[in-house]
Design an enzyme around this catalytic site. Structure first.
Site, PDB file in Angstrom:
ATOM      1  N   GLY A  48       0.872  -1.216   0.132  1.00 51.95           N
ATOM      2  CA  GLY A  48      -0.001  -0.055   0.014  1.00 51.95           C
ATOM      3  C   GLY A  48       0.876   1.336  -0.049  1.00 51.95           C
ATOM      4  O   GLY A  48       2.227   1.100   0.343  1.00 51.95           O
ATOM      5  N   GLN A  53       3.091   9.668   1.549  1.00 52.32           N
ATOM      6  CA  GLN A  53       4.175   9.071   1.120  1.00 52.32           C
ATOM      7  C   GLN A  53       5.293   9.435  -0.082  1.00 52.32           C
ATOM      8  O   GLN A  53       6.361   9.450  -0.095  1.00 52.32           O
ATOM      9  CB  GLN A  53       3.938   7.529   1.381  1.00 52.32           C
ATOM     10  CG  GLN A  53       3.375   7.131   2.722  1.00 52.32           C
ATOM     11  CD  GLN A  53       3.436   5.380   2.745  1.00 52.32           C
ATOM     12  OE1 GLN A  53       2.478   4.961   2.238  1.00 52.32           O
ATOM     13  NE2 GLN A  53       4.349   4.999   3.249  1.00 52.32           N
ATOM     14  N   CYS A  94       5.829  -0.392   7.271  1.00 56.01           N
ATOM     15  CA  CYS A  94       5.314   0.680   6.617  1.00 56.01           C
ATOM     16  C   CYS A  94       6.528   1.261   5.881  1.00 56.01           C
ATOM     17  O   CYS A  94       7.630   1.406   6.436  1.00 56.01           O
ATOM     18  CB  CYS A  94       4.885   2.065   7.617  1.00 56.01           C
ATOM     19  SG  CYS A  94       4.508   3.521   6.696  1.00 56.01           S
ATOM     20  N   LEU A  95       6.383   1.760   4.480  1.00 55.37           N
ATOM     21  CA  LEU A  95       7.424   2.019   3.806  1.00 55.37           C
ATOM     22  C   LEU A  95       7.891   3.416   4.227  1.00 55.37           C
ATOM     23  O   LEU A  95       9.239   3.556   3.943  1.00 55.37           O
ATOM     24  CB  LEU A  95       6.854   2.392   2.301  1.00 55.37           C
ATOM     25  CG  LEU A  95       6.726   1.126   1.799  1.00 55.37           C
ATOM     26  CD1 LEU A  95       5.784   1.227   0.077  1.00 55.37           C
ATOM     27  CD2 LEU A  95       7.550  -0.090   1.622  1.00 55.37           C
ATOM     28  N   HIS A 136      -4.629   1.005   7.722  1.00 56.01           N
ATOM     29  CA  HIS A 136      -3.229   1.507   7.825  1.00 56.01           C
ATOM     30  C   HIS A 136      -3.262   2.908   6.711  1.00 56.01           C
ATOM     31  O   HIS A 136      -2.682   4.040   6.873  1.00 56.01           O
ATOM     32  CB  HIS A 136      -2.211   0.572   7.452  1.00 56.01           C
ATOM     33  CG  HIS A 136      -0.830   1.062   7.228  1.00 56.01           C
ATOM     34  ND1 HIS A 136       0.153   0.712   8.096  1.00 56.01           N
ATOM     35  CD2 HIS A 136      -0.177   1.694   6.368  1.00 56.01           C
ATOM     36  CE1 HIS A 136       1.221   1.097   7.966  1.00 56.01           C
ATOM     37  NE2 HIS A 136       1.065   2.136   6.644  1.00 56.01           N
ATOM     38  N   GLU A 137      -3.698   2.631   5.633  1.00 61.14           N
ATOM     39  CA  GLU A 137      -3.525   3.711   4.696  1.00 61.14           C
ATOM     40  C   GLU A 137      -4.696   5.020   4.954  1.00 61.14           C
ATOM     41  O   GLU A 137      -4.322   6.216   4.689  1.00 61.14           O
ATOM     42  CB  GLU A 137      -4.141   3.146   3.350  1.00 61.14           C
ATOM     43  CG  GLU A 137      -3.111   2.085   2.616  1.00 61.14           C
ATOM     44  CD  GLU A 137      -1.748   2.612   2.779  1.00 61.14           C
ATOM     45  OE1 GLU A 137      -1.129   3.428   2.499  1.00 61.14           O
ATOM     46  OE2 GLU A 137      -0.920   1.380   2.956  1.00 61.14           O
ATOM     47  N   HIS A 140      -2.854   6.897   7.306  1.00 59.28           N
ATOM     48  CA  HIS A 140      -1.897   8.129   6.578  1.00 59.28           C
ATOM     49  C   HIS A 140      -2.653   9.377   6.102  1.00 59.28           C
ATOM     50  O   HIS A 140      -2.101  10.299   6.146  1.00 59.28           O
ATOM     51  CB  HIS A 140      -1.296   7.248   5.176  1.00 59.28           C
ATOM     52  CG  HIS A 140      -0.034   6.511   5.540  1.00 59.28           C
ATOM     53  ND1 HIS A 140       1.108   6.943   6.145  1.00 59.28           N
ATOM     54  CD2 HIS A 140       0.116   4.958   5.347  1.00 59.28           C
ATOM     55  CE1 HIS A 140       1.988   5.936   5.899  1.00 59.28           C
ATOM     56  NE2 HIS A 140       1.413   5.017   5.737  1.00 59.28           N
TER      57      HIS A 140
HETATM   58 NI    NI Z   1       2.581   3.227   5.713  1.00 59.12          NI
END
Ligand code: NI
Length: 170
Positions: A48, A53, A94-95, A136-137, A140
């Protein structure tokens, strides 16, 4: 330049709630932007990616948890939670916090409503990893990272581990 730089924990854009996206205002640029988001997510081997991000405060995220190994791309524009059920304590990453994972209790099933890439309102249901990705998204887009949901000591441990962690992708 399809692959964008992924913002990291500590950058302001990740702490800022994104305002609702005006679909008509961005629809012309959306195909190119989504192409970059898919390429950036794939290069980082994520499941995701939310617009903050890549440094954009837009209420937009992409998800592909590859159910049964097959790509199933989901675009979420202005997503809202419709319902949440159950509980699942599982590893989350998470990236923007590369190389570190931590157990986090999330709802096991989630139903969301969002516009798709064509501006059509849809409701989507997910369980397990997909339900986790929805939550999660959307976090964000509300300016929250998964570490913000951890108890203080666990949060410190994750933030400490990041300093020495090797992301699997760069
Ligand atoms: Ni993330």
């Amino acid at each position: 330049m399809p692959i964008r730089r992924i913002t990291k924990h500590g950058e302001k854009v990740l702490k800022t709630a994104c305002p609702p996206l005006d679909y008509a205002a961005v629809s012309a640029e959306l195909p190119a932007l989504l192409k970059d988001m898919w390429a950036t997510m794939a290069a980082a081997r994520g499941v995701g990616l939310a617009a903050p991000q890549i440094g954009l405060s837009l209420r937009l995220a992409v998800i592909d948890v590859k159910p049964e190994g097959k790509s199933q791309r989901i675009v979420l524009i202005n997503p809202e939670i419709v319902s949440l059920e159950g509980e699942l304590n599982d590893e989350e990453g998470c990236l923007s916090l590369p190389g570190v994972y931590h157990k986090l209790r999330r709802h096991a099933r989630a139903r969301v409503r969002a516009l798709d890439e064509h501006g059509v309102s849809r409701e989507l249901s997910g369980e397990g990893l997909l339900a986790r990705a929805f939550q999660h998204e959307i976090d964000h887009l509300d300016g929250k990272l998964y570490v913000d949901r951890l108890p203080f000591e666990d949060r410190l441990a994750v933030l400490d581990a990041i300093k020495t962690a090797k992301p699997g992708w760069d």
